[in-house]
Design an enzyme around this catalytic site. Structure first.
Site, PDB file in Angstrom:
ATOM      1  N   TYR A 125       0.886  -1.234  -0.096  1.00 23.26           N
ATOM      2  CA  TYR A 125      -0.134   0.136  -0.027  1.00 23.26           C
ATOM      3  C   TYR A 125       0.935   1.461  -0.126  1.00 23.26           C
ATOM      4  CZ  TYR A 125      -4.507  -2.528   0.735  1.00 23.26           C
ATOM      5  OH  TYR A 125      -5.392  -3.334   0.952  1.00 23.26           O
ATOM      6  N   ASP A 140      -5.964  -5.816   5.851  1.00 21.78           N
ATOM      7  CA  ASP A 140      -7.283  -5.479   4.921  1.00 21.78           C
ATOM      8  C   ASP A 140      -8.103  -6.691   4.580  1.00 21.78           C
ATOM      9  OD1 ASP A 140      -8.858  -3.911   3.342  1.00 21.78           O
ATOM     10  OD2 ASP A 140      -7.385  -3.424   1.883  1.00 21.78           O
ATOM     11  N   LYS A 175       2.775 -13.596   6.343  1.00 20.62           N
ATOM     12  CA  LYS A 175       3.243 -14.709   5.396  1.00 20.62           C
ATOM     13  C   LYS A 175       4.779 -14.665   5.376  1.00 20.62           C
ATOM     14  CE  LYS A 175       1.897 -17.745   2.377  1.00 20.62           C
ATOM     15  NZ  LYS A 175       1.228 -18.966   2.667  1.00 20.62           N
TER      16      LYS A 175
END
Length: 420
Positions: free
Chosen positions: A159, A307, A229
């Site tokens: 982002y 998100d 992750k």
């Protein structure tokens, strides 16, 4: 401070910042609060929330002077640009604000105004509490088990907007650098390519995780889970995990223990008044919030994970129409709902304003107006439990009464007055 197009109310006072780094401030009983209605349905839900928040303030012996600010379509009409300096300066000056949704085109045009505002204001923590309200239809059997708060890093990750468009000279230079100078010559397929960079810093990670742990301690939560992750992106999301554990282990003493310590040294027995910090892989966490909902309290994660995860949490308690959120910096809060602008419903006085109303609950809690915040939450729950709802919930509730946006807000106000 003078503004080009913003009218500062004659009545009301500014929030006084006592120590910005320590997030300390003082809120008067009659503050001036900037409000940005937003695009699309923002023109409906913004005024509805304003009415409810005013009623709760007055019911608890306070008042609010609302100051209209502009971004998106409303700013283009007034200023000829999407995000005028006036708006950013007003939020910086008055420290607490609330906004509705802003439209961002997919694939072309200007970047997200929501992201731009967060970056300009350095509201680095996007906080989204997810809890079930009695009476709200849900796709899961026990929606009351969902009671999580997500802390999403707001300024970094993909982002951050560091990317290059296919077909440009810049993207070919980046491709050449990656392939020839960095040695990833078999990584990018031939032909057109878009390339982005994913920055995750120690500074950004630690202040986000610190805020999540502080919240857990202050609100008597049992755990903070770092969602990442890192098994694949070892030097970005894996580093987020490692830096998060460093904060827990180096800054909080006996107030915080890791999950490893909990089981290796305490046989799973959690100390009273201590927070356990653990971590989960993001894709695994997406199913655990459904299969082991009660096991999780506070989630801290990079931007994109936050998100996805917060939306998935919201689905369990009835959808984004009732999902609140807020962006926090140092002695600064910009509350906003999770949902988008839904322009096809704009001006129809039909959509559900609950999400922005409950975002106001977050704002009031941050201001220390906990009684007013609880009053709003109770009044919203009373309204929905009585089956007086907007069209989105009405179609799922047998025997309900369908209300317009403005009528729903009025019903919440009536319940505030009854409960006060």
């Amino acid at each position: 401070m003078e503004f080009e197009q913003i009218e500062v109310p004659d009545e009301g006072e500014r929030v006084e910042v006592l120590d910005e780094e320590a997030d300390e401030f003082e809120v008067p009983d009659h503050p001036i609060i900037p409000i940005l209605y937003g695009d699309g349905i923002g023109t409906d839900v913004g005024p509805a929330a304003q009415k409810v928040l005013t009623a709760a303030a007055q019911a608890t012996g306070r008042d609010v002077s609302w100051m209209r600010i502009y971004a998106g379509e409303s700013a283009r009409e007034k200023y000829g640009e999407n995000l005028p300096d006036d708006t950013v300066k007003a939020i910086e000056e008055f420290r607490i604000a609330i906004k509705g949704p802003l439209t961002t085109p997919v694939g072309a045009g200007f970047r997200s105004l929501n992201v731009a505002l967060r970056k300009k204001l350095d509201t680095y923590a996007n906080v989204r509490p997810t809890y079930h309200l009695e009476g709200v239809p849900s796709p899961v059997t026990n929606p009351e088990q969902m009671d999580m708060v997500t802390f999403r890093e707001n300024t970094e990750d993909v982002y951050a907007g560091i990317e290059w468009e296919e077909g440009t000279e810049e993207v070919e230079r980046v491709r050449e650098f990656v392939e020839e100078e960095m040695g990833f010559d078999d990584t990018i397929h031939e032909g057109a390519v878009g390339i982005g960079v994913k920055p995750i810093t120690e500074f950004g990670t630690k202040r986000l995780v610190r805020r999540a742990i502080d919240y857990a301690l202050e609100h008597d939560r049992d755990s903070v889970t770092l969602v990442h992750k890192g098994n694949i992106m070892k030097f970005t999301e894996g580093q987020f995990r490692d830096w998060g554990y460093e904060v827990a282990e180096e800054e909080y003493g006996d107030e915080v223990i890791t999950e490893d310590t909990l089981w290796e040294e305490r046989d799973g027995e959690q100390p009273e008044d201590a927070v356990v910090v653990n971590d989960r892989i993001a894709d695994n966490m997406l199913q655990q919030i459904l299969t082991r909902t009660e096991n999780y309290d506070v989630l801290a994660m990079p931007n994109l994970n936050g998100d996805y995860l917060s939306d998935a949490c919201g689905a369990q308690i009835g959808g984004l129409g009732i999902a609140p959120g807020a962006n926090f910096g140092n002695a600064l809060c910009l509350a906003e709902p999770v949902h988008g602008s839904a322009p096809k419903y704009a001006g129809q006085d039909k959509v559900n304003p609950t999400a922005i109303i409950l975002s106001g609950v977050l704002l009031y809690d941050y201001m220390g107006w906990n009684d007013a915040a609880q009053l709003i939450r109770d009044a919203v729950e009373e309204t929905i439990s009585s089956k007086k709802v907007t069209y989105d919930l009405h179609r799922q509730i047998e025997g309900g009464e369908k209300l317009a946006t403005s009528e729903y807000a009025e019903e919440v106000v009536n319940n505030i007055e009854k409960l006060a």
